[in-house]
Structures are given as C-alpha cells and as structure tokens.
Write a protein that holds these residues in place. Structure first.
Motif, PDB file in Angstrom:
ATOM      1  N   ALA A 233       0.766  -1.297   0.002  1.00 56.12           N
ATOM      2  CA  ALA A 233      -0.015   0.104  -0.121  1.00 56.12           C
ATOM      3  C   ALA A 233       0.820   1.337  -0.123  1.00 56.12           C
ATOM      4  O   ALA A 233       0.448   2.412  -0.430  1.00 56.12           O
ATOM      5  N   SER A 234       2.144   0.994   0.314  1.00 58.24           N
ATOM      6  CA  SER A 234       3.016   2.210   0.372  1.00 58.24           C
ATOM      7  C   SER A 234       3.825   2.088  -1.060  1.00 58.24           C
ATOM      8  O   SER A 234       4.534   1.307  -1.274  1.00 58.24           O
ATOM      9  N   PRO A 235       3.609   3.341  -1.840  1.00 54.38           N
ATOM     10  CA  PRO A 235       4.260   3.072  -3.239  1.00 54.38           C
ATOM     11  C   PRO A 235       5.745   3.225  -3.224  1.00 54.38           C
ATOM     12  O   PRO A 235       6.236   3.984  -2.071  1.00 54.38           O
ATOM     13  N   PRO A 236       6.680   2.914  -4.082  1.00 54.62           N
ATOM     14  CA  PRO A 236       7.838   3.049  -4.238  1.00 54.62           C
ATOM     15  C   PRO A 236       8.385   4.318  -4.472  1.00 54.62           C
ATOM     16  O   PRO A 236       7.537   5.174  -4.855  1.00 54.62           O
ATOM     17  N   ARG A 237       9.620   4.615  -4.208  1.00 53.26           N
ATOM     18  CA  ARG A 237      10.244   5.905  -4.530  1.00 53.26           C
ATOM     19  C   ARG A 237      11.681   5.684  -5.073  1.00 53.26           C
ATOM     20  O   ARG A 237      12.475   4.647  -4.666  1.00 53.26           O
ATOM     21  N   LEU A 238      12.229   6.547  -5.895  1.00 56.13           N
ATOM     22  CA  LEU A 238      13.853   6.593  -6.025  1.00 56.13           C
ATOM     23  C   LEU A 238      14.337   8.058  -5.639  1.00 56.13           C
ATOM     24  O   LEU A 238      13.825   9.010  -5.870  1.00 56.13           O
ATOM     25  N   ILE A 239      15.113   7.815  -4.605  1.00 58.27           N
ATOM     26  CA  ILE A 239      15.908   8.898  -4.148  1.00 58.27           C
ATOM     27  C   ILE A 239      17.160   9.277  -4.819  1.00 58.27           C
ATOM     28  O   ILE A 239      18.078   8.353  -4.961  1.00 58.27           O
ATOM     29  N   GLU A 240      17.326  10.291  -5.393  1.00 61.56           N
ATOM     30  CA  GLU A 240      18.426  10.651  -6.076  1.00 61.56           C
ATOM     31  C   GLU A 240      19.552  11.860  -5.376  1.00 61.56           C
ATOM     32  O   GLU A 240      18.748  12.693  -4.989  1.00 61.56           O
ATOM     33  N   LEU A 241      20.525  11.456  -5.112  1.00 59.30           N
ATOM     34  CA  LEU A 241      21.505  12.463  -4.541  1.00 59.30           C
ATOM     35  C   LEU A 241      22.537  12.922  -5.352  1.00 59.30           C
ATOM     36  O   LEU A 241      23.043  12.205  -6.050  1.00 59.30           O
ATOM     37  N   GLU A 242      22.821  14.371  -5.587  1.00 56.73           N
ATOM     38  CA  GLU A 242      23.777  14.919  -6.384  1.00 56.73           C
ATOM     39  C   GLU A 242      24.626  15.739  -5.675  1.00 56.73           C
ATOM     40  O   GLU A 242      24.395  16.826  -5.123  1.00 56.73           O
ATOM     41  N   TYR A 243      25.997  15.494  -5.713  1.00 54.42           N
ATOM     42  CA  TYR A 243      26.920  16.564  -5.166  1.00 54.42           C
ATOM     43  C   TYR A 243      28.013  16.533  -6.153  1.00 54.42           C
ATOM     44  O   TYR A 243      28.717  15.689  -6.749  1.00 54.42           O
ATOM     45  N   SER A 244      28.083  17.691  -6.615  1.00 52.23           N
ATOM     46  CA  SER A 244      29.013  18.137  -7.888  1.00 52.23           C
ATOM     47  C   SER A 244      29.868  19.352  -7.535  1.00 52.23           C
ATOM     48  O   SER A 244      29.434  20.281  -8.180  1.00 52.23           O
ATOM     49  N   PRO A 245      30.960  19.198  -6.866  1.00 57.14           N
ATOM     50  CA  PRO A 245      31.887  20.409  -6.444  1.00 57.14           C
ATOM     51  C   PRO A 245      32.573  20.809  -7.769  1.00 57.14           C
ATOM     52  O   PRO A 245      32.845  19.918  -8.669  1.00 57.14           O
ATOM     53  N   ARG A 246      33.018  22.151  -7.903  1.00 50.64           N
ATOM     54  CA  ARG A 246      33.625  22.648  -8.809  1.00 50.64           C
ATOM     55  C   ARG A 246      35.222  21.959  -8.694  1.00 50.64           C
ATOM     56  O   ARG A 246      35.548  21.804  -7.968  1.00 50.64           O
ATOM     57  N   GLY A 247      35.657  21.401  -9.945  1.00 51.62           N
ATOM     58  CA  GLY A 247      37.068  20.797 -10.107  1.00 51.62           C
ATOM     59  C   GLY A 247      36.931  19.605  -9.665  1.00 51.62           C
ATOM     60  O   GLY A 247      38.148  19.082  -9.217  1.00 51.62           O
ATOM     61  N   ALA A 248      35.909  18.750  -9.626  1.00 52.09           N
ATOM     62  CA  ALA A 248      35.807  17.305  -9.262  1.00 52.09           C
ATOM     63  C   ALA A 248      36.793  16.596 -10.321  1.00 52.09           C
ATOM     64  O   ALA A 248      36.910  16.973 -11.346  1.00 52.09           O
ATOM     65  N   SER A 249      37.703  15.781  -9.528  1.00 50.35           N
ATOM     66  CA  SER A 249      38.429  15.009 -10.151  1.00 50.35           C
ATOM     67  C   SER A 249      37.993  13.805 -10.716  1.00 50.35           C
ATOM     68  O   SER A 249      38.518  13.120 -11.555  1.00 50.35           O
ATOM     69  N   ALA A 250      36.937  13.085 -10.246  1.00 49.44           N
ATOM     70  CA  ALA A 250      36.216  11.924 -10.978  1.00 49.44           C
ATOM     71  C   ALA A 250      34.823  12.055 -10.423  1.00 49.44           C
ATOM     72  O   ALA A 250      34.301  12.827  -9.929  1.00 49.44           O
ATOM     73  N   HIS A 251      34.017  11.245 -11.053  1.00 47.51           N
ATOM     74  CA  HIS A 251      32.498  11.008 -10.894  1.00 47.51           C
ATOM     75  C   HIS A 251      32.467   9.665 -10.694  1.00 47.51           C
ATOM     76  O   HIS A 251      32.321   8.674 -11.389  1.00 47.51           O
ATOM     77  N   LEU A 252      31.590   9.352  -9.250  1.00 47.47           N
ATOM     78  CA  LEU A 252      31.306   8.143  -8.913  1.00 47.47           C
ATOM     79  C   LEU A 252      29.883   7.811  -8.567  1.00 47.47           C
ATOM     80  O   LEU A 252      29.012   8.925  -8.418  1.00 47.47           O
ATOM     81  N   LEU A 253      29.418   6.796  -9.146  1.00 45.23           N
ATOM     82  CA  LEU A 253      28.013   6.621  -8.860  1.00 45.23           C
ATOM     83  C   LEU A 253      27.860   5.639  -7.986  1.00 45.23           C
ATOM     84  O   LEU A 253      28.035   4.092  -7.933  1.00 45.23           O
ATOM     85  N   PHE A 254      26.982   5.524  -6.663  1.00 46.06           N
ATOM     86  CA  PHE A 254      26.641   4.618  -5.747  1.00 46.06           C
ATOM     87  C   PHE A 254      25.266   4.374  -5.800  1.00 46.06           C
ATOM     88  O   PHE A 254      24.378   5.085  -5.795  1.00 46.06           O
ATOM     89  N   VAL A 255      24.869   3.106  -5.546  1.00 46.43           N
ATOM     90  CA  VAL A 255      23.487   2.611  -5.794  1.00 46.43           C
ATOM     91  C   VAL A 255      23.362   1.752  -4.595  1.00 46.43           C
ATOM     92  O   VAL A 255      24.089   0.888  -4.554  1.00 46.43           O
ATOM     93  N   GLY A 256      22.088   1.809  -3.855  1.00 45.28           N
ATOM     94  CA  GLY A 256      22.129   0.994  -2.602  1.00 45.28           C
ATOM     95  C   GLY A 256      20.523   0.838  -2.668  1.00 45.28           C
ATOM     96  O   GLY A 256      19.539   1.422  -2.957  1.00 45.28           O
ATOM     97  N   LYS A 257      20.534  -0.855  -2.304  1.00 45.51           N
ATOM     98  CA  LYS A 257      19.104  -1.219  -2.094  1.00 45.51           C
ATOM     99  C   LYS A 257      18.571  -0.733  -1.001  1.00 45.51           C
ATOM    100  O   LYS A 257      18.789  -0.542   0.070  1.00 45.51           O
ATOM    101  N   GLY A 258      17.209  -0.105  -1.234  1.00 47.56           N
ATOM    102  CA  GLY A 258      16.247   0.391  -0.472  1.00 47.56           C
ATOM    103  C   GLY A 258      15.070  -0.248  -0.022  1.00 47.56           C
ATOM    104  O   GLY A 258      13.802   0.287  -0.133  1.00 47.56           O
ATOM    105  N   ILE A 259      15.179  -1.648   0.297  1.00 49.72           N
ATOM    106  CA  ILE A 259      13.839  -2.534   0.608  1.00 49.72           C
ATOM    107  C   ILE A 259      13.560  -2.128   2.300  1.00 49.72           C
ATOM    108  O   ILE A 259      14.138  -2.733   2.855  1.00 49.72           O
TER     109      ILE A 259
END
Length: 491
Positions: A233-259
């Motif tokens: 009865a409680s519908p799902p969600r997708l949570i997106e968090l974005e941290y993008s500082p100036r001069g970032a040396s790399a871009h990492l994607l973290f994905v976590g199971k949220g059951i």
C-alpha cells in the motif's frame, strides 16, 4: 506526549583535542600491555592490566578509569574507546540515579607516543561505541555530551584535531546509516526514507536531493522497482542525491538497495527472522549517509547516489514467480523467486544511473544474499568487481576505516546460466547464490567499471564487539566515503 522515536540522525559526542585537562571532568588513562614482564603502573591502589578493552575503575581516585589498549595496534584503540564510552555511560546513569549530578564530559589522557592512526581509531570507538536506538515512552537516560583528548604535545593539537574532524563525519555517516536501518518499518516506508534523506542530506551545502514518485517511475519504465513495490500500500520511490563540486577529479555513482521491509513477497520468508527485514535497506542507508558525509567533508569528487526504495509485500497486486518484468532500458527478467527482489530494483537503478550520469565508476551496495552471510560470516562483506583497480580501491578503503572486505569471483562458467529463455535474463539462475546474483547484476552494467558490495552478513549484529552494538551496524557507509577519498586528485 513525548515522541517515543529517537531523533534521526543521532547526535554524537563532541570530541576536542587539548593540552589542558578540564577541571572536574572524570579522566581515563590508556595503558598498553608490556611485551615482557615489566610491571604495569598502579593508580589509586589498582594495578593496571593493559589488557585490550579492559576498563578498570579506580574508586574515588584520579584517573577514574584505566583502559587497556593491548599491544597498541590501532584496532585495539578502537575497541578501547568503545569499551570506555560504554563504561563511562553506565557510570553516569548509575550516579544520576543515586541522586548525584555527575559531569557529562570525560577526558582521556593520551600516551605521549600516540600516533594519528591510533587517535583515529580511538575516536571511532568513542563516537560509535555508545550508540543506541530505542523506541520508548520513558524519559531519556542521561548521556555523555563530550570527550576531551589530552596530549602533552602542543604541536600535535592541530593534526589531531584534523583527524578528529574527519572521523567525526565518518562516524556520523555510520550512525546515520544505523538510524535509518534501525527505524521500525511501521514508520519507515519508502516515502519516509525519501523524506528523511531529503531533510537530513539536503541540509548539507552543495548536496541536492530529488525524490521520484511512483508516477515518474511508471513514466520512465522502472519495471523492477514497480514490480517489487506493487504488492504494498506504500508506493515506491527513487531517491537521487547529487554532489557536484567545482573542479571534481572524478565522478562516482553509488547505488543502494532500499527495501524498507521484505516479507519475501509471494515467495514468503519464514516467520523466524522476518522482523530483521526492517534493515533490508541497509545498503540504501549506507549510500544516503555516505554521500551526505562526502559533501560535508567537501571532497573534490563528484558523487551521485541512487536508492530505489520499495516494500516487498504480499497482496493481490504483488508480482509473481513466472512473471516477465521489463526493466528501465528495456531488458527483461524472468522472475522465479519474489524474495530475490533486491536485484530487481538495483537493475533499474544501475541502468538509469549509467545512462543518465555517465560516471567513471559505479558501486552498488545491498543486503542481497543469505549465501554471502554463509560464506563470509557476519563481520566481513563480500564484493565483486569487473575492474581490478576499482576492486583494490574498495579493499583498501575498507581497511582504512576498519571494515573488512573479501573479493569474490565472477565465475565465467556460470555466466551463461543467467541468460533467459522467455526473457533476456533469469532472476535466480541457481548455483552459488551470491555469485549468481552478482552475475545477474553484471548484465545491467555493460562495460562500466563496477563493484557490487553484498553486506547481508555485516549489516546487522546480534552482539557487541569493538564499536558495534546489537542492531544495524552502518557497515559500508565509511568504506564508500574512504573510496571517494581515494579518487581525490587521482590518488
């Protein structure tokens, strides 16, 4: 009426470093065990043992506690700090109940030769060893508020302070992840998890949080998330968090199971142990907490976090064994076990994250398989990786923050078993469960540099050890932060 739920996130102790003792505050002294038959010092008639994590009380004397650090290895300092904070907390409660008004602060006299690594581990123990999560209508028991680390070296204060500051954010990440996983599921549905992430993580400068609801998920074709969440009865969600500082040396994607709760669906779990499924979103909690900490530390690394959140319940609208589910991006899965729901929601999020954000590397974290718990026990996480350099970064990151990881093989002779007959892939192809799940997920990451972290064992604890207490452990949150640190300036 008082809200019986503890605050989220938990408030941790304030830790500072000084060369001066705080007047009136109880003191602890750290003592190492000798390598030979050297007699250990005596304090107020109490002979120190130096035994690791042994906390001795000096009645009416100073110091109030003698704390053993064993052979002095950094890990012993973590355990010693945790043992001390638990003993000091118990003493505070006992004194308060007797009618006294004890100090809410303690101080620790550091050995003259203490290293930065020992201070780091000691601080972890102090900050996390006294963690608790209790839902109660009773008045809160008195708690310690601060700890002072006292060094004889004035020049060491700035360096030690930097260590304490960093550890404070890492410990806060672990505690926040514990809070999220410990929250009971009659409170913690997908919307609660999403709203809490938005409130807590969104308050950090430079970090944005976007919540995608069930309508957006349907429009975008998140078939795995919608299938798993369809029985609730409680519908799902997708949570997106974005941290993008100036001069970032790399871009990492973290994905976590949220059951947020897992009954197993129509492939229902046995009743014994099902109550622990409130922690089945521990991977998602680790991602939320880690991205928040990375932003708070202002690391020059771009990080995106995705947490597909759903409840896996039993109802007339639940997905079924035998269903064919179409994931985001179009690939289809043959469902054979609705209790293998974690890989279904991760598959959607992995494809979405890779296509939209095009990161340099992707890491997913999940309480995914009981097989991993059988393989490695409850204090070591298993991980798989398609890239050796990324695998080594994960291992070293865990080592840096005291979380143990063991790399598992992606067995190529099993890869064909994942291919489906009625659909593109089979959800549960048989064979070694942890490896089969990893091979399933690999089908959704194409050629990306990818690591899969299975924390089914160490995400929960049923006994106290080191800085861990029974309940959710927050495992993996610190590893993710340390992993991001390893990408700073290409280090």
């Amino acid at each position: 009426m008082r809200n019986p739920l503890p605050p989220v996130p938990s408030k941790l102790l304030d830790v500072d470093v000084s060369t001066e003792f705080r007047r009136g505050a109880p003191t602890a002294v750290l003592v190492a065990a000798p390598e030979d038959d050297t007699e250990l010092p005596e304090f107020g008639g109490v002979r120190a043992t130096g035994k690791a994590s042994d906390v001795q009380t000096v009645p009416g004397g100073k110091p109030q506690w003698i704390v053993g650090v064993g052979d002095g290895e950094p890990a012993r300092y973590r355990a010693a700090g945790a043992a001390l904070i638990r003993a000091a907390g118990s003493a505070l409660v006992a004194e308060t109940e007797s009618g006294a008004k004890p100090s809410r602060s303690i101080q620790v006299e550091l050995p003259a030769e203490a290293t930065a690594e020992q201070i780091e581990e000691l601080t972890f123990g102090l900050l996390l060893g006294g963690y608790s999560y209790t839902v109660t209508a009773e008045d809160a028991k008195p708690e310690l508020r601060s700890v002072r680390l006292v060094t004889p070296h004035e020049r060491a204060v700035p360096a030690y302070t930097d260590v304490v500051t960093r550890v404070g954010e890492l410990a806060a990440a672990a505690a926040f992840a514990r809070d999220l996983a410990n929250t009971p599921s009659n409170v913690k549905d997908p919307a609660w998890l999403a709203n809490t992430a938005a409130k807590v993580a969104g308050a950090v400068a430079g970090l944005s949080v976007t919540i995608r609801d069930e309508n957006w998920l349907a429009e975008q074709g998140f078939g795995g998330v919608l299938a798993v969440g369809g029985g609730s009865a409680s519908p799902p969600r997708l949570i997106e968090l974005e941290y993008s500082p100036r001069g970032a040396s790399a871009h990492l994607l973290f994905v976590g199971k949220g059951i947020t709760f897992d009954t197993g669906g129509l492939s229902i779990k046995p009743a014994d142990g099902m109550h622990l499924m409130r922690t089945d979103m521990a991977g998602g909690g680790a991602v939320i907490a880690a991205v928040r900490a990375i932003a708070a530390l202002k690391l020059p690394v771009r990080v995106t976090g995705l947490v597909p959140a759903a409840e896996n319940h039993v109802s007339g609208s639940a997905y079924r064994p035998g269903d064919i589910v179409r994931h985001y991006g179009g690939k289809t899965s043959e469902v054979s076990n609705t209790d293998a729901e974690g890989r279904m929601v991760l598959a959607d999020a992995l494809v979405y994250g890779l296509k939209r954000f095009k990161p340099d590397a992707v890491v997913d974290v999940a309480t995914l398989t009981g097989a991993m718990k059988i393989s490695l026990g409850v204090r070591t996480g298993g991980f798989f990786a398609t890239d050796d350099a990324l695998a080594e970064r994960v291992r070293k990151a865990g080592e840096r923050v005291g979380e143990a990881w063991w790399r598992m093989p992606l067995l190529e002779d099993m890869a064909a078993d994942v291919h489906g007959e009625l659909g593109d892939v089979r959800q549960t192809p048989g064979g070694p469960g942890g490896i089969a799940a990893a091979l399933f997920l690999r089908e959704f990451v194409a050629e990306a540099k990818w690591a899969h972290l299975d924390i089914a064992g160490p995400a929960r604890a049923d006994k106290t050890y080191a800085d861990v207490v029974p309940g959710a452990t927050g495992f993996a949150a610190r590893t993710l932060v340390a992993l991001a640190e390893s990408f700073v300036a290409g280090s």
